[in-house]
Design a protein around this motif. Structure first.
Motif, PDB file in Angstrom:
ATOM      1  N   SER A   1       0.834  -1.198   0.000  1.00  0.00           N
ATOM      2  CA  SER A   1       0.000   0.000   0.000  1.00  0.00           C
ATOM      3  C   SER A   1       0.875   1.258   0.000  1.00  0.00           C
ATOM      4  CB  SER A   1      -0.950  -0.013   1.198  1.00  0.00           C
ATOM      5  OG  SER A   1      -0.215  -0.161   2.398  1.00  0.00           O
ATOM      6  N   THR A   2       0.324   2.373   0.493  1.00  0.00           N
ATOM      7  CA  THR A   2       0.997   3.667   0.366  1.00  0.00           C
ATOM      8  C   THR A   2       1.238   4.317   1.714  1.00  0.00           C
ATOM      9  OG1 THR A   2      -0.006   4.070  -1.800  1.00  0.00           O
ATOM     10  CG2 THR A   2       0.807   6.002  -0.605  1.00  0.00           C
ATOM     11  N   ILE A   3       2.426   4.906   1.866  1.00  0.00           N
ATOM     12  CA  ILE A   3       2.732   5.777   2.994  1.00  0.00           C
ATOM     13  C   ILE A   3       2.863   7.193   2.451  1.00  0.00           C
ATOM     14  CG2 ILE A   3       4.473   6.460   4.682  1.00  0.00           C
ATOM     15  CD1 ILE A   3       5.142   3.531   5.058  1.00  0.00           C
ATOM     16  N   GLU A   4       2.092   8.111   3.016  1.00  0.00           N
ATOM     17  CA  GLU A   4       2.220   9.527   2.652  1.00  0.00           C
ATOM     18  C   GLU A   4       2.759  10.305   3.846  1.00  0.00           C
ATOM     19  OE1 GLU A   4      -0.544  13.414   2.199  1.00  0.00           O
ATOM     20  OE2 GLU A   4      -1.281  11.640   1.126  1.00  0.00           O
ATOM     21  N   LEU A   5       3.883  10.980   3.638  1.00  0.00           N
ATOM     22  CA  LEU A   5       4.440  11.885   4.642  1.00  0.00           C
ATOM     23  C   LEU A   5       4.206  13.296   4.138  1.00  0.00           C
ATOM     24  CD1 LEU A   5       7.825  10.120   5.492  1.00  0.00           C
ATOM     25  CD2 LEU A   5       5.592   9.826   6.592  1.00  0.00           C
ATOM     26  N   ASN A   6       3.280  13.976   4.756  1.00  0.00           N
ATOM     27  CA  ASN A   6       2.861  15.301   4.309  1.00  0.00           C
ATOM     28  C   ASN A   6       3.404  16.345   5.286  1.00  0.00           C
ATOM     29  OD1 ASN A   6       1.225  17.710   3.944  1.00  0.00           O
ATOM     30  ND2 ASN A   6      -0.106  16.453   2.650  1.00  0.00           N
ATOM     31  N   PHE A   7       4.308  17.194   4.798  1.00  0.00           N
ATOM     32  CA  PHE A   7       4.975  18.178   5.648  1.00  0.00           C
ATOM     33  C   PHE A   7       4.415  19.595   5.478  1.00  0.00           C
ATOM     34  CE2 PHE A   7       8.066  14.799   4.732  1.00  0.00           C
ATOM     35  CZ  PHE A   7       8.487  14.466   6.010  1.00  0.00           C
ATOM     36  N   LEU A   8       3.290  19.738   4.804  1.00  0.00           N
ATOM     37  CA  LEU A   8       2.793  21.067   4.453  1.00  0.00           C
ATOM     38  C   LEU A   8       2.492  21.943   5.661  1.00  0.00           C
ATOM     39  CD1 LEU A   8       0.436  20.185   1.461  1.00  0.00           C
ATOM     40  CD2 LEU A   8       2.738  21.166   1.372  1.00  0.00           C
ATOM     41  N   GLU A   9       2.052  21.352   6.759  1.00  0.00           N
ATOM     42  CA  GLU A   9       1.709  22.128   7.949  1.00  0.00           C
ATOM     43  C   GLU A   9       2.679  21.920   9.095  1.00  0.00           C
ATOM     44  OE1 GLU A   9      -2.743  22.456   8.635  1.00  0.00           O
ATOM     45  OE2 GLU A   9      -2.647  20.649   7.391  1.00  0.00           O
ATOM     46  N   VAL A  10       3.805  21.331   8.798  1.00  0.00           N
ATOM     47  CA  VAL A  10       4.795  21.030   9.830  1.00  0.00           C
ATOM     48  C   VAL A  10       5.598  22.278  10.192  1.00  0.00           C
ATOM     49  CG1 VAL A  10       6.974  19.823  10.229  1.00  0.00           C
ATOM     50  CG2 VAL A  10       5.004  18.591   9.319  1.00  0.00           C
ATOM     51  N   GLU A  11       5.818  22.465  11.489  1.00  0.00           N
ATOM     52  CA  GLU A  11       6.699  23.517  11.978  1.00  0.00           C
ATOM     53  C   GLU A  11       7.929  22.856  12.592  1.00  0.00           C
ATOM     54  OE1 GLU A  11       4.571  25.999  14.663  1.00  0.00           O
ATOM     55  OE2 GLU A  11       3.072  26.627  13.163  1.00  0.00           O
ATOM     56  N   THR A  12       9.097  23.130  12.047  1.00  0.00           N
ATOM     57  CA  THR A  12      10.304  22.469  12.511  1.00  0.00           C
ATOM     58  C   THR A  12      11.520  23.358  12.348  1.00  0.00           C
ATOM     59  OG1 THR A  12      11.713  20.509  12.241  1.00  0.00           O
ATOM     60  CG2 THR A  12      10.696  21.393  10.255  1.00  0.00           C
ATOM     61  N   ASP A  13      12.516  23.157  13.228  1.00  0.00           N
ATOM     62  CA  ASP A  13      13.802  23.832  13.128  1.00  0.00           C
ATOM     63  C   ASP A  13      14.862  22.935  12.501  1.00  0.00           C
ATOM     64  OD1 ASP A  13      12.820  26.149  14.373  1.00  0.00           O
ATOM     65  OD2 ASP A  13      13.230  25.342  16.380  1.00  0.00           O
ATOM     66  N   LEU A  14      14.465  21.737  12.106  1.00  0.00           N
ATOM     67  CA  LEU A  14      15.426  20.795  11.539  1.00  0.00           C
ATOM     68  C   LEU A  14      15.940  21.296  10.193  1.00  0.00           C
ATOM     69  CD1 LEU A  14      13.539  17.441  12.234  1.00  0.00           C
ATOM     70  CD2 LEU A  14      15.542  18.318  13.458  1.00  0.00           C
ATOM     71  N   GLU A  15      17.233  21.114   9.969  1.00  0.00           N
ATOM     72  CA  GLU A  15      17.811  21.460   8.671  1.00  0.00           C
ATOM     73  C   GLU A  15      17.632  20.321   7.683  1.00  0.00           C
ATOM     74  OE1 GLU A  15      21.840  22.630   9.137  1.00  0.00           O
ATOM     75  OE2 GLU A  15      21.386  24.342  10.419  1.00  0.00           O
ATOM     76  N   THR A  16      17.714  19.090   8.178  1.00  0.00           N
ATOM     77  CA  THR A  16      17.552  17.915   7.314  1.00  0.00           C
ATOM     78  C   THR A  16      16.645  16.904   7.998  1.00  0.00           C
ATOM     79  OG1 THR A  16      19.533  16.828   8.219  1.00  0.00           O
ATOM     80  CG2 THR A  16      19.813  18.194   6.235  1.00  0.00           C
ATOM     81  N   ILE A  17      15.924  16.164   7.181  1.00  0.00           N
ATOM     82  CA  ILE A  17      15.102  15.050   7.639  1.00  0.00           C
ATOM     83  C   ILE A  17      15.478  13.854   6.787  1.00  0.00           C
ATOM     84  CG2 ILE A  17      12.757  14.159   7.895  1.00  0.00           C
ATOM     85  CD1 ILE A  17      11.856  17.152   8.035  1.00  0.00           C
TER      86      ILE A  17
END
Length: 220
Positions: free
Chosen positions: A130-146
């Protein structure tokens, strides 16, 4: 213990999870560096490389690499490592250490991470059919890389990012699957970069920006 009771090793993912080209290539690179440094001979290199090609599970690679590295393949698949307990409380959740990533799985039903979810720097995606969706559109983060490690099998991973984010798929390999990205590897204005590695196998990976349905969902 009855015959029906599982043996302890049966529940150990390092003994049951099947490795692929990515894990074998990483092991071979360690062996080549060790040979270049003079820590093993050329004959040992050949013997160990042959053992790597025959390996089926992470513990099989441990046997080949144990005297060359402390970062053993099995550490990625076993339960939380002792080192996690020494992390600051805010970073004791899964995903704040590369050997203890946040694992997102999808079996027969798709898995979606949307909204303002807590994003750690290390994520492993394991879709099967099946499918995994990682949606970052509303994410607030200080990370430089994920960092996202993909073990796709025959499943699909979809990454959705804001317009200023970057998605780097240079380290993501494929065999019969497909990799498509509409997103530049270089972010704008110091925004985060999603670095994707691993293998899509017979599955697929897509990276994109918001579409009509995303914007409609966010507007509600």
């Amino acid at each position: 213990m009855s015959d029906a009771d599982p043996r302890p090793e049966d529940s150990d993912p390092a003994r049951t999870f099947r490795i692929g080209h990515k894990e074998r290539d990483e092991a071979i690179e360690i062996l080549r560096e060790a040979a270049g440094d003079g820590r093993i001979t050329v004959d040992e290199l050949d013997e160990r490389m042959e053992a790597v090609q025959k390996a089926k599970h992470p513990v099989d690679l441990d046997a080949v690499l144990a005297d060359l590295t402390t970062d053993l393949p099995s550490d990625r698949y076993r339960p939380r490592a002792e080192v996690v307990r020494n992390l600051p409380p805010a970073q004791q959740a899964r995903g704040w250490n590369p050997i203890d990533p946040l694992v997102v799985r999808a079996g027969w039903e798709s898995e979606h991470r949307r909204g303002r979810w807590n994003v750690p720097p290390y994520i492993r995606c394991e879709p099967s059919m099946s499918t995994i969706e990682l949606n970052f559109l509303e994410v607030e983060t200080d990370l430089e890389t994920i960092d996202i490690d993909v073990i796709a099998g025959a499943g699909t991973v979809v990454v959705v990012v804001p317009d200023d984010w970057g998605v780097d798929v240079a380290e993501l390999s494929k065999s019969w699957g497909s990799v498509r990205s509409a997103v530049s590897a270089v972010p704008a204005g110091g925004a985060p970069t999603v670095i994707v590695s691993g293998s899509v196998g017979m599955g697929s990976f897509r990276a994109r920006f918001a579409n009509y349905f995303d914007r409609r969902r966010m507007a509600k």
